[in-house]
Design an enzyme around this catalytic site. Sequence first.
Site, PDB file in Angstrom:
ATOM      1  N   THR A   1       0.816  -1.213   0.000  1.00 52.55           N
ATOM      2  CA  THR A   1       0.000   0.000   0.000  1.00 52.55           C
ATOM      3  C   THR A   1       0.848   1.261   0.000  1.00 52.55           C
ATOM      4  O   THR A   1       0.448   2.286  -0.533  1.00 52.55           O
ATOM      5  CB  THR A   1      -0.917   0.001   1.243  1.00 52.55           C
TER       6      THR A   1
ATOM      7  N   TYR B   1      -8.064   0.678  -4.110  1.00 49.71           N
ATOM      8  CA  TYR B   1      -6.811   1.037  -4.770  1.00 49.71           C
ATOM      9  C   TYR B   1      -6.070  -0.226  -5.159  1.00 49.71           C
ATOM     10  O   TYR B   1      -6.433  -1.334  -4.766  1.00 49.71           O
ATOM     11  CB  TYR B   1      -5.930   1.873  -3.826  1.00 49.71           C
TER      12      TYR B   1
ATOM     13  N   THR C   1       1.555  -4.463   4.144  1.00 49.33           N
ATOM     14  CA  THR C   1       1.400  -4.767   5.567  1.00 49.33           C
ATOM     15  C   THR C   1       0.836  -6.169   5.825  1.00 49.33           C
ATOM     16  O   THR C   1       0.968  -6.688   6.927  1.00 49.33           O
ATOM     17  CB  THR C   1       0.485  -3.726   6.249  1.00 49.33           C
ATOM     18  N   ASP C   2       0.191  -6.767   4.797  1.00 45.47           N
ATOM     19  CA  ASP C   2      -0.520  -8.032   5.043  1.00 45.47           C
ATOM     20  C   ASP C   2       0.389  -9.144   5.561  1.00 45.47           C
ATOM     21  O   ASP C   2       0.006  -9.914   6.446  1.00 45.47           O
ATOM     22  CB  ASP C   2      -1.205  -8.514   3.756  1.00 45.47           C
TER      23      ASP C   2
ATOM     24  N   LYS D   1       0.277  -7.978  12.808  1.00 45.80           N
ATOM     25  CA  LYS D   1      -0.756  -7.076  12.289  1.00 45.80           C
ATOM     26  C   LYS D   1      -2.036  -7.352  13.066  1.00 45.80           C
ATOM     27  O   LYS D   1      -2.517  -8.484  13.102  1.00 45.80           O
ATOM     28  CB  LYS D   1      -0.965  -7.294  10.788  1.00 45.80           C
TER      29      LYS D   1
ATOM     30  N   GLU E   1      -2.379 -29.644  28.056  1.00 41.67           N
ATOM     31  CA  GLU E   1      -3.447 -30.625  27.835  1.00 41.67           C
ATOM     32  C   GLU E   1      -3.031 -31.707  26.850  1.00 41.67           C
ATOM     33  O   GLU E   1      -3.721 -32.708  26.702  1.00 41.67           O
ATOM     34  CB  GLU E   1      -4.708 -29.912  27.362  1.00 41.67           C
TER      35      GLU E   1
HETATM   36  N1  GLU Z   1      -2.698  -6.140   0.549  1.00 38.14           N
HETATM   37  C1  GLU Z   1      -1.651  -5.230   0.230  1.00 38.14           C
HETATM   38  C2  GLU Z   1      -0.305  -5.644   0.780  1.00 38.14           C
HETATM   39  O1  GLU Z   1      -0.177  -6.198   1.833  1.00 38.14           O
HETATM   40  C3  GLU Z   1      -1.955  -3.887   0.686  1.00 38.14           C
HETATM   41  C4  GLU Z   1      -2.119  -3.829   2.162  1.00 38.14           C
HETATM   42  C5  GLU Z   1      -1.072  -2.958   2.784  1.00 38.14           C
HETATM   43  O2  GLU Z   1       0.037  -2.797   2.309  1.00 38.14           O
HETATM   44  O3  GLU Z   1      -1.434  -2.390   3.789  1.00 38.14           O
HETATM   45  O4  GLU Z   1       0.660  -5.342   0.117  1.00 38.14           O
END
Ligand code: GLU
Length: 349
Positions: free
Chosen positions: A34, A47, A113-114, A186, A306
């Site tokens: 992103t 986007y 971020t994913d 995350k 367990e």
């Molecule tokens: N899904 C995309 C990725 O992880 C965009 C999400 C992001 O970067 O926050 O590259």
Amino acid sequence: MKSLRILMLALFALFAVTLSAQKPNVYVLATGGTIAGSGTSSVSTNYTAGQVAIGTLLDAVPQIKDIANVVGEQVVRIGSQDMDDATWLLLAKRINELQASDSVDAVVVTHGTDTMEETAFFLNLTVGGTKPVVMVGAMRPSTALSADGPLNLYNAVVTAVSPASVGKGVLVVMNGRIYGADGVVKMHTTNVDAFGAPNSGALGYVLNGKAVYEASPKRPGGRPMFNVSGVDELPKVGIAYGHAGVSPDVVESMIKNRYRGIVYAGVGNGNIHKNLFAALEEARRKGIIVVRSSRIVSGPTSLENEVDDEHYQFVASQLLGPAKARVLLMLALTQTDDWRKIQSYFNLF
Ligand code: GLU
């Protein structure tokens, strides 16, 4: 008069060269996400990730040039949901080269971020050297109102050039906080404050152009746990998710497809549904390493609660969630198939 002007220009050029020689050299490896996302509207979340080239991203934050000499290199341009083993190996090898280069003081990796926490963890296990390696991304695309990418990128470079970041291993800088790669997760799908470290907490923060540390990572950087210089492919390891009424189908399919490791994202303290137990035992009998982890975001999956791990030869993931447990298991399997040895790797977390 003319010669005086030439002398002044020469002095100015020398001054500029001296100044830039004093600034640390930061190498930015770009992978997309992103932070390089571009949308048609400044107010919508619609986007495409990874559209904007690294040169354009760096040009958008001219303040970076005041604190570092920056060189950008586009490694891949993907949304990080498409991250894969080959790109991880490529990144680890490239960063190890940069760690060995006299002309590089620190590395920044821009990333979606994913899967940022998985890449950060993979790099933290495979990159040597003490130069700072800082990962950064954004939750809003570069075309959004209040895009968070530019400040995140600036803060990442601030952290990368801070002497306090030396030897801390791979770091993640998001929304003004500094996290260690082992603990970062995350935690939110859309909010700019998307990251946390539920077990260890953040290591510090960045404010007004200064990186401040309040804690050190449990495992210091320096020596990589795994040397991947000769590794071109990683062993196949999958994750099976635990839930009420779960069927053994997924585990059976992994056995059939010759996975070398299975991470079970169990309920609670990595507990296993009775419908699945026999399939996991069967996997272990066939030599597949079975790691019990948990779908719960905080707390350990601990040994011998367990589940009788010694009896079943199952490995407990300790503080690693399923995604990071998979990363460690893949790397561990490049070294050994011994479940006790693999448990000893997990016990470090
Ligand atoms: N899904 C995309 C990725 O992880 C965009 C999400 C992001 O970067 O926050 O590259």
